[in-house]
Design a protein around this motif. Sequence first.
Motif, PDB file in Angstrom:
ATOM      1  N   PHE A  90       0.873  -1.127  -0.140  1.00 21.89           N
ATOM      2  CA  PHE A  90       0.138   0.158   0.014  1.00 21.89           C
ATOM      3  C   PHE A  90       0.790   1.278  -0.188  1.00 21.89           C
ATOM      4  O   PHE A  90       0.401   2.190  -0.793  1.00 21.89           O
ATOM      5  N   VAL A  91       1.848   1.180   0.723  1.00 16.93           N
ATOM      6  CA  VAL A  91       2.785   2.498   0.611  1.00 16.93           C
ATOM      7  C   VAL A  91       3.419   2.886  -0.724  1.00 16.93           C
ATOM      8  O   VAL A  91       3.616   3.938  -1.113  1.00 16.93           O
ATOM      9  N   LEU A  92       3.911   1.701  -1.377  1.00 14.84           N
ATOM     10  CA  LEU A  92       4.579   1.796  -2.612  1.00 14.84           C
ATOM     11  C   LEU A  92       3.470   2.210  -3.698  1.00 14.84           C
ATOM     12  O   LEU A  92       3.485   3.067  -4.356  1.00 14.84           O
ATOM     13  N   ARG A  93       2.448   1.154  -3.829  1.00 10.88           N
ATOM     14  CA  ARG A  93       1.590   1.651  -4.856  1.00 10.88           C
ATOM     15  C   ARG A  93       0.655   2.941  -4.402  1.00 10.88           C
ATOM     16  O   ARG A  93       0.253   3.438  -5.828  1.00 10.88           O
ATOM     17  N   VAL A  94       0.162   3.041  -3.561  1.00 12.63           N
ATOM     18  CA  VAL A  94      -0.712   4.150  -3.145  1.00 12.63           C
ATOM     19  C   VAL A  94       0.066   5.324  -2.506  1.00 12.63           C
ATOM     20  O   VAL A  94      -0.053   6.610  -3.155  1.00 12.63           O
ATOM     21  N   GLY A  95       0.581   5.069  -1.330  1.00 10.97           N
ATOM     22  CA  GLY A  95       1.294   6.333  -0.859  1.00 10.97           C
ATOM     23  C   GLY A  95       2.334   6.925  -1.713  1.00 10.97           C
ATOM     24  O   GLY A  95       2.461   8.220  -1.700  1.00 10.97           O
ATOM     25  N   LEU A  96       3.199   6.328  -2.184  1.00  6.83           N
ATOM     26  CA  LEU A  96       4.030   7.018  -2.872  1.00  6.83           C
ATOM     27  C   LEU A  96       3.657   6.954  -4.692  1.00  6.83           C
ATOM     28  O   LEU A  96       4.461   7.588  -5.226  1.00  6.83           O
ATOM     29  N   GLY A  97       2.472   6.453  -4.864  1.00  9.58           N
ATOM     30  CA  GLY A  97       1.854   6.911  -6.258  1.00  9.58           C
ATOM     31  C   GLY A  97       2.467   5.924  -7.180  1.00  9.58           C
ATOM     32  O   GLY A  97       2.607   6.509  -8.263  1.00  9.58           O
ATOM     33  N   LEU A  98       3.240   4.831  -7.029  1.00  7.68           N
ATOM     34  CA  LEU A  98       3.836   4.233  -7.982  1.00  7.68           C
ATOM     35  C   LEU A  98       2.904   3.351  -8.612  1.00  7.68           C
ATOM     36  O   LEU A  98       3.382   2.706  -9.895  1.00  7.68           O
ATOM     37  N   GLY A  99       1.965   2.898  -8.166  1.00 10.35           N
ATOM     38  CA  GLY A  99       1.017   2.181  -8.814  1.00 10.35           C
ATOM     39  C   GLY A  99       1.349   0.938  -9.568  1.00 10.35           C
ATOM     40  O   GLY A  99       2.120  -0.113  -8.722  1.00 10.35           O
ATOM     41  N   THR A 135     -14.965   4.012   1.967  1.00 10.54           N
ATOM     42  CA  THR A 135     -14.414   5.105   2.403  1.00 10.54           C
ATOM     43  C   THR A 135     -14.315   4.869   3.971  1.00 10.54           C
ATOM     44  O   THR A 135     -12.928   5.353   4.407  1.00 10.54           O
ATOM     45  N   GLY A 136     -14.968   4.014   4.659  1.00  9.26           N
ATOM     46  CA  GLY A 136     -14.366   3.916   5.961  1.00  9.26           C
ATOM     47  C   GLY A 136     -12.941   2.891   6.103  1.00  9.26           C
ATOM     48  O   GLY A 136     -12.169   3.451   7.020  1.00  9.26           O
ATOM     49  N   VAL A 137     -12.794   2.284   5.266  1.00  8.43           N
ATOM     50  CA  VAL A 137     -11.366   1.663   5.242  1.00  8.43           C
ATOM     51  C   VAL A 137     -10.405   2.784   4.819  1.00  8.43           C
ATOM     52  O   VAL A 137      -9.090   2.670   5.499  1.00  8.43           O
ATOM     53  N   ARG A 138     -10.745   3.531   3.827  1.00  8.28           N
ATOM     54  CA  ARG A 138      -9.553   4.690   3.405  1.00  8.28           C
ATOM     55  C   ARG A 138      -9.486   5.515   4.702  1.00  8.28           C
ATOM     56  O   ARG A 138      -8.429   6.116   4.894  1.00  8.28           O
ATOM     57  N   ASN A 139     -10.666   5.951   5.423  1.00  5.18           N
ATOM     58  CA  ASN A 139     -10.386   6.693   6.627  1.00  5.18           C
ATOM     59  C   ASN A 139      -9.717   6.157   7.707  1.00  5.18           C
ATOM     60  O   ASN A 139      -9.468   6.906   8.763  1.00  5.18           O
ATOM     61  N   THR A 140      -9.507   4.957   7.847  1.00  7.68           N
ATOM     62  CA  THR A 140      -9.114   4.291   9.130  1.00  7.68           C
ATOM     63  C   THR A 140      -7.832   3.358   8.837  1.00  7.68           C
ATOM     64  O   THR A 140      -6.717   3.902   8.896  1.00  7.68           O
ATOM     65  N   ALA A 141      -7.920   2.147   7.954  1.00  8.12           N
ATOM     66  CA  ALA A 141      -6.788   1.504   8.052  1.00  8.12           C
ATOM     67  C   ALA A 141      -5.726   2.042   7.057  1.00  8.12           C
ATOM     68  O   ALA A 141      -4.636   1.767   7.088  1.00  8.12           O
ATOM     69  N   LEU A 142      -6.345   2.570   6.049  1.00  5.35           N
ATOM     70  CA  LEU A 142      -5.504   3.149   4.854  1.00  5.35           C
ATOM     71  C   LEU A 142      -5.359   4.735   5.117  1.00  5.35           C
ATOM     72  O   LEU A 142      -4.684   5.165   4.232  1.00  5.35           O
ATOM     73  N   PHE A 143      -5.486   5.413   6.109  1.00  5.13           N
ATOM     74  CA  PHE A 143      -5.454   6.552   6.430  1.00  5.13           C
ATOM     75  C   PHE A 143      -4.090   7.356   6.117  1.00  5.13           C
ATOM     76  O   PHE A 143      -3.814   8.183   5.254  1.00  5.13           O
ATOM     77  N   PRO A 144      -3.091   6.487   6.938  1.00  6.68           N
ATOM     78  CA  PRO A 144      -1.827   6.907   6.671  1.00  6.68           C
ATOM     79  C   PRO A 144      -1.229   7.090   5.249  1.00  6.68           C
ATOM     80  O   PRO A 144      -0.475   7.851   4.759  1.00  6.68           O
ATOM     81  N   MET A 166      -0.182  10.128   2.848  1.00  9.75           N
ATOM     82  CA  MET A 166       1.180  10.000   2.032  1.00  9.75           C
ATOM     83  C   MET A 166       0.971  10.407   0.730  1.00  9.75           C
ATOM     84  O   MET A 166       1.858  10.897   0.048  1.00  9.75           O
ATOM     85  N   GLN A 167      -0.204  10.125   0.120  1.00  7.50           N
ATOM     86  CA  GLN A 167      -0.259   9.917  -1.248  1.00  7.50           C
ATOM     87  C   GLN A 167      -0.409  11.695  -1.805  1.00  7.50           C
ATOM     88  O   GLN A 167       0.560  11.876  -2.719  1.00  7.50           O
ATOM     89  N   GLY A 168      -0.756  12.605  -0.985  1.00 13.34           N
ATOM     90  CA  GLY A 168      -0.783  14.245  -1.349  1.00 13.34           C
ATOM     91  C   GLY A 168       0.675  14.318  -1.314  1.00 13.34           C
ATOM     92  O   GLY A 168       1.262  15.048  -2.252  1.00 13.34           O
ATOM     93  N   GLY A 169       1.466  14.162  -0.410  1.00 12.51           N
ATOM     94  CA  GLY A 169       3.043  14.427  -0.402  1.00 12.51           C
ATOM     95  C   GLY A 169       3.666  13.861  -1.469  1.00 12.51           C
ATOM     96  O   GLY A 169       4.617  14.421  -1.995  1.00 12.51           O
ATOM     97  N   GLY A 228     -13.136  11.229  -1.308  1.00 13.18           N
ATOM     98  CA  GLY A 228     -12.959  11.203  -0.088  1.00 13.18           C
ATOM     99  C   GLY A 228     -12.682  12.559   0.538  1.00 13.18           C
ATOM    100  O   GLY A 228     -12.832  13.597  -0.115  1.00 13.18           O
ATOM    101  N   ASP A 229     -12.276  12.581   1.904  1.00 10.80           N
ATOM    102  CA  ASP A 229     -11.702  13.850   2.419  1.00 10.80           C
ATOM    103  C   ASP A 229     -10.699  14.554   1.728  1.00 10.80           C
ATOM    104  O   ASP A 229     -10.552  15.718   1.487  1.00 10.80           O
ATOM    105  N   ARG A 230      -9.562  13.858   1.683  1.00 11.63           N
ATOM    106  CA  ARG A 230      -8.251  14.439   0.913  1.00 11.63           C
ATOM    107  C   ARG A 230      -7.911  13.736  -0.346  1.00 11.63           C
ATOM    108  O   ARG A 230      -6.799  14.056  -0.865  1.00 11.63           O
ATOM    109  N   SER A 231      -8.806  12.659  -0.748  1.00  8.26           N
ATOM    110  CA  SER A 231      -8.430  12.223  -1.822  1.00  8.26           C
ATOM    111  C   SER A 231      -9.595  11.564  -2.634  1.00  8.26           C
ATOM    112  O   SER A 231     -10.841  11.843  -2.027  1.00  8.26           O
TER     113      SER A 231
END
Lengths: 158, 368
Positions: free
Chosen positions: A21-30, B46-55, B59-62, B161-164
């Motif tokens: 999830f970090v690489l695919r979504v968080g860092l946007g590498l898909g 949406t619930g999964v995105r706002n809880t488990a996947l929130f971090p 990170m996605q915006g950064g 979503g809120d930020r995505s």
Amino acid sequence: MTEGTRWQFVGLIAGLVILHFVLRVGLGLGFYVPDLLTVALLLAARRMRAGAAAGLGVLFGVLDGGVNPFTMGASALVLAVLGYLASRSREVLAGDSPVLLVTFLALGKYLFDLFLWGVLSSRALAGPASVLFTLSPLAALYAAAAGLAAVTVYRALV
Amino acid sequence: MSTFRPYLKGAGERGRKRDLGIAAGFTVLALLLFNLPDTYRTGLATGVRNTALFPVIAMQGGAADRAGRFGNAGELRAERDSLAAFLVGQANLAQENRELRALMGFRERLGYSFVAAEASRGRGVGATGTLQLSAGRREGVGTAAAIVTAEGLVGSVWRLGDRSAVGIDWTHPEFGLSVMTQDGETYGIAKPTNGPQGERMLALTPVAFHTQPPNGSLIVTSGDGGLYPRGIPVGRVAGAGRAEGGWQRVYYIRPLVSPAQMGHVLILGAPTKALTDQDLAAAWGVTLSAAERDSARATGPAVSPDAATPTAPARPQPRATAPRPRPQQQQQRQRRPAIVDPTPELPGRVVDPNAPRVPPGLPAPTNP
């Protein structure tokens, strides 16, 4: 995959899921990142009971559906079946050789794509079938290579 | 965690049956999840995105910002220079437009709010045509908002979503929109399909036999349905497909925005009722010849092309028969050429554009 303690193995699986999830979504590498979620399920299922592996598949599927709402439910269904089959595959595919591991992971990933395409096509969300002959085999080999690398590192560390 | 064990315990026929039962239970649970109504599945996602996947989502915006830092500086500079030149050229026009609108009593033009976002395009089974967008509700993105680039339409927001947000581009099976040709002669629905060469395209259907858009003609959104504002360029006609039922034609549209160009996108503000009456074609430099005709068709009474409601009270219309001119005025009319009043609804004296402009109280200049 019988090396290491239970918690070390849990760490490997959790690490693969987080990396996915970090690489695919968080860092946007898909798509440039292999499907480590399926790899984690396949590896875990080899050490789990079939019923629990199906449950882990549902959990992973729900997480995957959070990223892609179109596959919410569909990926949970496919990963549940895949987890069960992977766990039962110990009776057929015995041994820990790298070739066997790569074959197991590649076949598992391709089956995931195939099943998911079948489930999503019932709602006309699957997209073109050509993906199964072009992208999916490459993605399966990519995931298998990543899984082999992860297992090699794990075995070196424990 | 007792399930993680190196070797099976309790194996055998009994254990297998128990595992099969547990697996069947989880499979039924997944099936229920799959068959949930869309609202509940969206809520769960949406619930999964706002809880488990929130971090991860945070990170996605950064990541989008970091990716922007490594953008092609030369390309960005060229775009900035082009934009600056465009703005300088449009400055006088905008000022004149404001003055004209004030003169006619029109309200300030309603502008579109664009939200810039980074888009990560999904691939593979189930993810083809989806876009992970780095902007959400907090940035002002609305549900089902149109996603565009400088070239034209990309797709629309699907889940917010809120930020995505998650969007779909024109290659996704769920994508569809009402379009028309630039001249307004041909209307239809565009949906993704595979073209003659197997490439992903849009199919314009149904098109009546009596209209035949030429190859290369521009296709824009028609605004029907209210989902997409009118006038956004979509693509160009790439050829005719097979006829369906003998009464209609199908035309292939090659979209203006390729999947490789969807990295950085703009999301239009939340759709409102007024947006369907507006015309976005001017933003892309497209002139719709059928704009006025279709505005009249869609909205009934004639309104201004950008549908700003006049705020000034209704002025009395000039009388159908002009009052009889006095003799002095009659002589002046014989000397001056006939002038067509461009704004007949406005009160006041008709101005001859060729006549010298003299401030009040000063004598008119005479030729030597």
